[in-house]
Design a protein around this motif. Structure first.
Motif, PDB file in Angstrom:
ATOM      1  N   LEU A 192     -12.390  24.620  -5.830  1.00  0.00           N
ATOM      2  CA  LEU A 192     -13.257  24.350  -6.972  1.00  0.00           C
ATOM      3  C   LEU A 192     -12.637  24.882  -8.257  1.00  0.00           C
ATOM      4  O   LEU A 192     -12.654  24.202  -9.288  1.00  0.00           O
ATOM      5  N   THR A 193     -12.069  26.084  -8.223  1.00  0.00           N
ATOM      6  CA  THR A 193     -11.502  26.665  -9.441  1.00  0.00           C
ATOM      7  C   THR A 193     -10.279  25.884  -9.918  1.00  0.00           C
ATOM      8  O   THR A 193     -10.110  25.661 -11.114  1.00  0.00           O
ATOM      9  N   GLN A 194      -9.434  25.456  -9.005  1.00  0.00           N
ATOM     10  CA  GLN A 194      -8.238  24.701  -9.396  1.00  0.00           C
ATOM     11  C   GLN A 194      -8.622  23.368 -10.015  1.00  0.00           C
ATOM     12  O   GLN A 194      -8.116  22.998 -11.078  1.00  0.00           O
ATOM     13  N   ASN A 195      -9.511  22.633  -9.376  1.00  0.00           N
ATOM     14  CA  ASN A 195      -9.900  21.331  -9.907  1.00  0.00           C
ATOM     15  C   ASN A 195     -10.745  21.469 -11.165  1.00  0.00           C
ATOM     16  O   ASN A 195     -10.681  20.617 -12.049  1.00  0.00           O
ATOM     17  N   GLY A 196     -11.517  22.533 -11.276  1.00  0.00           N
ATOM     18  CA  GLY A 196     -12.243  22.794 -12.514  1.00  0.00           C
ATOM     19  C   GLY A 196     -11.289  23.067 -13.661  1.00  0.00           C
ATOM     20  O   GLY A 196     -11.499  22.614 -14.790  1.00  0.00           O
ATOM     21  N   ALA A 197     -10.219  23.812 -13.368  1.00  0.00           N
ATOM     22  CA  ALA A 197      -9.215  24.086 -14.391  1.00  0.00           C
ATOM     23  C   ALA A 197      -8.503  22.803 -14.812  1.00  0.00           C
ATOM     24  O   ALA A 197      -8.223  22.596 -15.997  1.00  0.00           O
ATOM     25  N   LEU A 198      -8.219  21.920 -13.860  1.00  0.00           N
ATOM     26  CA  LEU A 198      -7.588  20.641 -14.202  1.00  0.00           C
ATOM     27  C   LEU A 198      -8.502  19.808 -15.097  1.00  0.00           C
ATOM     28  O   LEU A 198      -8.050  19.224 -16.083  1.00  0.00           O
ATOM     29  N   ALA A 199      -9.787  19.759 -14.761  1.00  0.00           N
ATOM     30  CA  ALA A 199     -10.725  18.969 -15.566  1.00  0.00           C
ATOM     31  C   ALA A 199     -10.852  19.553 -16.968  1.00  0.00           C
ATOM     32  O   ALA A 199     -10.831  18.818 -17.966  1.00  0.00           O
ATOM     33  N   LEU A 200     -10.982  20.851 -17.063  1.00  0.00           N
ATOM     34  CA  LEU A 200     -11.137  21.493 -18.362  1.00  0.00           C
ATOM     35  C   LEU A 200      -9.865  21.337 -19.201  1.00  0.00           C
ATOM     36  O   LEU A 200      -9.935  21.033 -20.399  1.00  0.00           O
ATOM     37  N   THR A 201      -8.713  21.520 -18.590  1.00  0.00           N
ATOM     38  CA  THR A 201      -7.449  21.341 -19.295  1.00  0.00           C
ATOM     39  C   THR A 201      -7.305  19.911 -19.803  1.00  0.00           C
ATOM     40  O   THR A 201      -6.909  19.684 -20.944  1.00  0.00           O
ATOM     41  N   GLY A 202      -7.634  18.951 -18.953  1.00  0.00           N
ATOM     42  CA  GLY A 202      -7.551  17.552 -19.366  1.00  0.00           C
ATOM     43  C   GLY A 202      -8.463  17.241 -20.538  1.00  0.00           C
ATOM     44  O   GLY A 202      -8.075  16.545 -21.477  1.00  0.00           O
ATOM     45  N   ALA A 203      -9.688  17.776 -20.521  1.00  0.00           N
ATOM     46  CA  ALA A 203     -10.632  17.525 -21.615  1.00  0.00           C
ATOM     47  C   ALA A 203     -10.153  18.160 -22.920  1.00  0.00           C
ATOM     48  O   ALA A 203     -10.172  17.522 -23.981  1.00  0.00           O
ATOM     49  N   ILE A 204      -9.713  19.399 -22.847  1.00  0.00           N
ATOM     50  CA  ILE A 204      -9.273  20.092 -24.060  1.00  0.00           C
ATOM     51  C   ILE A 204      -8.051  19.414 -24.664  1.00  0.00           C
ATOM     52  O   ILE A 204      -7.992  19.151 -25.870  1.00  0.00           O
ATOM     53  N   TRP A 205      -7.056  19.110 -23.849  1.00  0.00           N
ATOM     54  CA  TRP A 205      -5.821  18.541 -24.380  1.00  0.00           C
ATOM     55  C   TRP A 205      -5.978  17.091 -24.795  1.00  0.00           C
ATOM     56  O   TRP A 205      -5.231  16.604 -25.645  1.00  0.00           O
ATOM     57  N   THR A 206      -6.944  16.372 -24.211  1.00  0.00           N
ATOM     58  CA  THR A 206      -7.206  15.016 -24.684  1.00  0.00           C
ATOM     59  C   THR A 206      -7.689  15.064 -26.125  1.00  0.00           C
ATOM     60  O   THR A 206      -7.225  14.304 -26.977  1.00  0.00           O
ATOM     61  N   ARG A 207      -8.592  15.973 -26.409  1.00  0.00           N
ATOM     62  CA  ARG A 207      -9.081  16.127 -27.782  1.00  0.00           C
ATOM     63  C   ARG A 207      -7.944  16.570 -28.704  1.00  0.00           C
ATOM     64  O   ARG A 207      -7.810  16.080 -29.809  1.00  0.00           O
ATOM     65  N   TRP A 208      -7.120  17.483 -28.241  1.00  0.00           N
ATOM     66  CA  TRP A 208      -6.046  18.021 -29.071  1.00  0.00           C
ATOM     67  C   TRP A 208      -5.011  16.952 -29.411  1.00  0.00           C
ATOM     68  O   TRP A 208      -4.400  16.987 -30.473  1.00  0.00           O
ATOM     69  N   CYS A 209      -4.814  15.974 -28.509  1.00  0.00           N
ATOM     70  CA  CYS A 209      -3.834  14.914 -28.757  1.00  0.00           C
ATOM     71  C   CYS A 209      -4.209  14.060 -29.962  1.00  0.00           C
ATOM     72  O   CYS A 209      -3.347  13.436 -30.574  1.00  0.00           O
ATOM     73  N   PHE A 210      -5.488  14.011 -30.317  1.00  0.00           N
ATOM     74  CA  PHE A 210      -5.915  13.241 -31.480  1.00  0.00           C
ATOM     75  C   PHE A 210      -5.839  14.061 -32.760  1.00  0.00           C
ATOM     76  O   PHE A 210      -5.933  13.516 -33.848  1.00  0.00           O
ATOM     77  N   VAL A 211      -5.674  15.374 -32.635  1.00  0.00           N
ATOM     78  CA  VAL A 211      -5.630  16.246 -33.803  1.00  0.00           C
ATOM     79  C   VAL A 211      -4.203  16.490 -34.268  1.00  0.00           C
ATOM     80  O   VAL A 211      -3.931  16.529 -35.466  1.00  0.00           O
ATOM     81  N   ILE A 212      -3.276  16.635 -33.322  1.00  0.00           N
ATOM     82  CA  ILE A 212      -1.902  16.993 -33.673  1.00  0.00           C
ATOM     83  C   ILE A 212      -1.172  15.821 -34.318  1.00  0.00           C
ATOM     84  O   ILE A 212      -1.579  14.672 -34.191  1.00  0.00           O
ATOM     85  N   LYS A 213      -0.116  16.135 -35.003  1.00  0.00           N
ATOM     86  CA  LYS A 213       0.764  15.129 -35.595  1.00  0.00           C
ATOM     87  C   LYS A 213       2.126  15.281 -34.962  1.00  0.00           C
ATOM     88  O   LYS A 213       2.620  16.402 -34.880  1.00  0.00           O
ATOM     89  N   PRO A 214       2.766  14.271 -34.470  1.00  0.00           N
ATOM     90  CA  PRO A 214       2.337  12.890 -34.421  1.00  0.00           C
ATOM     91  C   PRO A 214       1.290  12.678 -33.333  1.00  0.00           C
ATOM     92  O   PRO A 214       1.338  13.331 -32.287  1.00  0.00           O
ATOM     93  N   GLN A 215       0.352  11.769 -33.584  1.00  0.00           N
ATOM     94  CA  GLN A 215      -0.640  11.459 -32.555  1.00  0.00           C
ATOM     95  C   GLN A 215       0.076  10.785 -31.395  1.00  0.00           C
ATOM     96  O   GLN A 215       0.808   9.825 -31.587  1.00  0.00           O
TER      97      GLN A 215
END
Length: 168
Positions: free
Chosen positions: A81-104
């Protein structure tokens, strides 16, 4: 002019091939005097093209997504549960970050989104399995109480019968 495509291509590109290999110039968009390049060349030489880490990092990250997707075949009891929770949380955070950074980097955003989807799916599988085990345990306790009550009643009935036998 020849109507053969290969001959036309060769005659068009002949000046490029006559230049020494090390003196060829790479066209950039910085100089407006130079002619426009094709979309493919712009992508290849662009900030997120295959000549940069912004391309190869997401390509390598797909292995994590594929490994998580391969775990769909495993039973939920063997997943962390902890490993897959970390994968889900990492994916959500970095998906948002990909739209903020330059270059998109949409390619990186896509791989992180799928990492979130795979992690969230596995987390939901694990939680449903834990809930079913919990419910099965409660059902087993209730069934055990019913059986215990039935045994207690059977024991009292046997005791009454034994007393009747002893009195007679």
């Amino acid at each position: 002019m020849s109507y053969r495509p290969a001959a036309r291509l060769f005659t068009t590109l002949r000046p490029i091939f006559r230049q020494p290999l090390l003196r060829r110039r790479v066209q950039t968009a910085a100089n407006p005097a130079e002619p426009q390049t094709s979309k493919i060349v712009q992508y290849l030489n662009g900030p997120v093209g295959p000549k940069t880490v912004h391309f190869w990092a997401p390509v390598m990250k797909w292995s994590i997504v594929l490994a998580g997707a391969a775990d769909f075949a495993r039973p939920a009891s063997q997943l962390s549960l902890t490993q897959n929770g970390a994968l889900a949380l990492t994916g959500a955070i970095w998906t948002r970050w990909c739209f903020v950074i330059k270059p998109q980097n949409m390619f990186l955003a896509a791989v992180n989104f799928f990492l979130f989807v795979v992690g969230a799916t596995q987390v939901s599988r694990i939680l449903m399995w834990q809930n079913s085990v919990k419910n099965a345990g409660e059902e087993a306790k209730a069934e055990g109480k019913e059986i215990g009550q039935g045994l207690k009643e059977a024991g009292e009935a046997a005791k009454k019968e034994a007393e009747k036998v002893i009195k007679s």
